[in-house]
Design a protein around this motif. Structure first.
Motif, short mmCIF file in Angstrom:
data_model
loop_
_atom_site.label_atom_id
_atom_site.label_comp_id
_atom_site.label_asym_id
_atom_site.label_seq_id
_atom_site.Cartn_x
_atom_site.Cartn_y
_atom_site.Cartn_z
N SER A 203 7.11 26.47 12.31
CA SER A 203 8.28 25.95 11.58
C SER A 203 9.60 26.09 12.32
CB SER A 203 8.39 26.65 10.22
OG SER A 203 8.51 28.05 10.39
N LEU A 204 9.73 27.09 13.18
CA LEU A 204 11.03 27.34 13.84
C LEU A 204 10.95 27.09 15.35
CD1 LEU A 204 12.14 30.60 11.97
CD2 LEU A 204 12.83 28.24 11.52
N ARG A 205 10.12 26.13 15.73
CA ARG A 205 9.94 25.84 17.16
C ARG A 205 11.26 25.44 17.82
NH1 ARG A 205 5.21 21.85 18.80
NH2 ARG A 205 4.06 23.67 18.02
N GLN A 206 12.00 24.55 17.18
CA GLN A 206 13.25 24.06 17.77
C GLN A 206 14.27 25.17 17.94
OE1 GLN A 206 14.30 20.83 15.13
NE2 GLN A 206 13.35 19.31 16.47
N LYS A 207 14.34 26.06 16.95
CA LYS A 207 15.29 27.17 17.07
C LYS A 207 14.89 28.08 18.22
CE LYS A 207 17.41 30.99 14.58
NZ LYS A 207 17.58 31.69 13.30
N CYS A 208 13.60 28.35 18.37
CA CYS A 208 13.14 29.21 19.46
C CYS A 208 13.42 28.57 20.80
CB CYS A 208 11.64 29.48 19.30
SG CYS A 208 11.25 30.43 17.81
N GLU A 209 13.21 27.26 20.89
CA GLU A 209 13.50 26.56 22.14
C GLU A 209 14.99 26.66 22.48
OE1 GLU A 209 12.07 22.63 21.48
OE2 GLU A 209 9.97 23.14 21.86
N SER A 210 15.84 26.56 21.45
CA SER A 210 17.29 26.68 21.68
C SER A 210 17.66 28.08 22.14
CB SER A 210 18.05 26.33 20.40
OG SER A 210 17.82 25.01 20.01
N LEU A 211 17.08 29.09 21.49
CA LEU A 211 17.37 30.48 21.88
C LEU A 211 16.88 30.75 23.30
CD1 LEU A 211 16.44 32.35 18.57
CD2 LEU A 211 18.71 32.16 19.57
N ASN A 212 15.69 30.29 23.62
CA ASN A 212 15.15 30.51 24.97
C ASN A 212 15.98 29.78 26.03
OD1 ASN A 212 12.94 32.22 24.36
ND2 ASN A 212 11.76 30.47 23.64
N ALA A 213 16.46 28.58 25.69
CA ALA A 213 17.29 27.82 26.63
C ALA A 213 18.60 28.55 26.89
CB ALA A 213 17.55 26.42 26.09
N MET A 214 19.19 29.09 25.81
CA MET A 214 20.44 29.83 25.96
C MET A 214 20.22 31.08 26.79
SD MET A 214 22.73 31.78 23.09
CE MET A 214 21.48 33.06 23.04
N ALA A 215 19.13 31.81 26.50
CA ALA A 215 18.83 33.03 27.24
C ALA A 215 18.61 32.73 28.72
CB ALA A 215 17.60 33.71 26.64
N ASN A 216 17.90 31.66 29.00
CA ASN A 216 17.64 31.27 30.38
C ASN A 216 18.93 30.88 31.10
OD1 ASN A 216 15.68 30.46 32.57
ND2 ASN A 216 16.68 28.48 32.21
N GLU A 217 19.81 30.16 30.39
CA GLU A 217 21.09 29.74 30.99
C GLU A 217 21.94 30.95 31.35
OE1 GLU A 217 24.29 27.40 32.29
OE2 GLU A 217 22.19 26.87 31.92
N LEU A 218 22.02 31.93 30.44
CA LEU A 218 22.84 33.12 30.70
C LEU A 218 22.22 33.99 31.79
CD1 LEU A 218 23.94 34.16 27.11
CD2 LEU A 218 25.38 33.29 28.93
N SER A 219 20.87 34.11 31.75
CA SER A 219 20.20 34.95 32.75
C SER A 219 20.30 34.35 34.14
CB SER A 219 18.72 35.11 32.37
OG SER A 219 18.58 35.77 31.13
N THR A 220 20.22 33.01 34.22
CA THR A 220 20.19 32.34 35.51
C THR A 220 21.58 32.11 36.08
OG1 THR A 220 18.16 31.19 34.86
CG2 THR A 220 19.36 30.30 36.75
N ASN A 221 22.46 31.58 35.25
CA ASN A 221 23.78 31.16 35.75
C ASN A 221 24.93 32.05 35.29
OD1 ASN A 221 22.67 28.78 36.99
ND2 ASN A 221 22.51 27.89 34.95
N GLY A 222 24.68 32.89 34.29
CA GLY A 222 25.75 33.73 33.77
C GLY A 222 26.85 32.89 33.16
N CYS A 223 28.09 33.36 33.25
CA CYS A 223 29.23 32.64 32.69
C CYS A 223 30.01 32.03 33.84
CB CYS A 223 30.12 33.57 31.88
SG CYS A 223 29.27 34.27 30.45
N ARG A 224 29.93 30.73 33.97
CA ARG A 224 30.58 30.04 35.09
C ARG A 224 31.94 29.54 34.71
NH1 ARG A 224 25.81 25.94 36.31
NH2 ARG A 224 25.98 25.85 34.04
N LEU A 225 32.93 29.80 35.52
CA LEU A 225 34.30 29.29 35.29
C LEU A 225 34.36 27.81 35.63
CD1 LEU A 225 36.36 32.22 36.80
CD2 LEU A 225 36.30 31.58 34.41
#
Length: 225
Positions: A203-225
């Protein structure tokens, strides 16, 4: 004699006309009413039929619209929370133009002790972004404190996982020699339940995909100016 005959004739004519108009009036009114009720009946039948079809169509369209709306709204909320999560994790100081040290963890609740300040023992299951405390690894546990008045709003449940983001001000170094930190769940802390594996596959597949995408973005690229 002639006057009497004329008067009698006019009298009889008056009766005849009254009778005629009365009969014609009643007959005409009856036919008119029958016709009116018949036409009105047909009109009502037609109206209810059209109204029924209209209502069926309306509810069908409304049902499709609501399904579409909730679907779009669900996608919108997932997108909004993801963007907001990234935004909160990458806050900038406008006065110092430096990035705040915001820690972002995926954690699992090991235990909870209720008091004036509730004490939670949380296991770090994923280090998404390091904050002030360097070198923290997945599998380690940390103590998190929260005011007892916030207990009902937090609703941290043992064995469930959560996404936690907190600023540097919510991290206390209690032992500089071992560089051990205690974390505060305060007003600026973002706490969001991370769905279970079963929920993520259903039921919450889309939410999990969004959370994983956000986690991957922060882990990989951090906060870019």
């Amino acid at each position: 004699m002639e006057n009497v005959t004329q008067k009698l004739a006019f009298f009889l004519l008056g009766l005849y006309l009254d009778y005629t108009w009365t009969v014609l009036g009643l007959l005409g009114l009856g036919l008119y009413l029958d016709y009116t009720w018949t036409v009105l009946g047909l009109h009502l039948d037609c109206t209810w039929t059209i109204l029924g079809l209209y209502l069926d169509y309306t509810w069908t369209v409304l049902g499709l619209y609501l399904d579409y709306t909730w679907t779009v709204l669900g996608l919108y909320l997932d997108c909004t929370w993801t963007i907001l999560g990234l935004y909160k994790a990458c806050l900038y100081s406008l006065t110092q133009t430096v990035v705040f040290l915001v820690s972002v963890f995926k954690v699992k609740v090991l235990s909870a002790t209720e008091s004036y300040y509730d004490k939670y023992e949380l296991q770090i299951t994923q280090v998404i972004k390091l904050g002030a405390e360097a070198g923290i690894l997945a599998g380690q546990s940390r103590t998190f404190l929260s005011h007892g008045a916030c207990r009902d709003r937090l609703k941290l449940v043992p064995n469930q996982e959560y996404l936690i983001m907190g600023p540097k001000d919510d991290q206390w170094n209690i032992d500089s020699a071992t560089n051990t930190y205690v974390y505060l769940l305060g007003k600026n802390t973002w706490v969001e339940r991370w769905p279970s594996e079963e929920e993520c596959s259903a039921s919450l597949r889309q939410k999990c995909e969004s959370l994983n995408a956000m986690a991957n973005e922060l882990s990989t690229n951090g906060c870019r100016l």
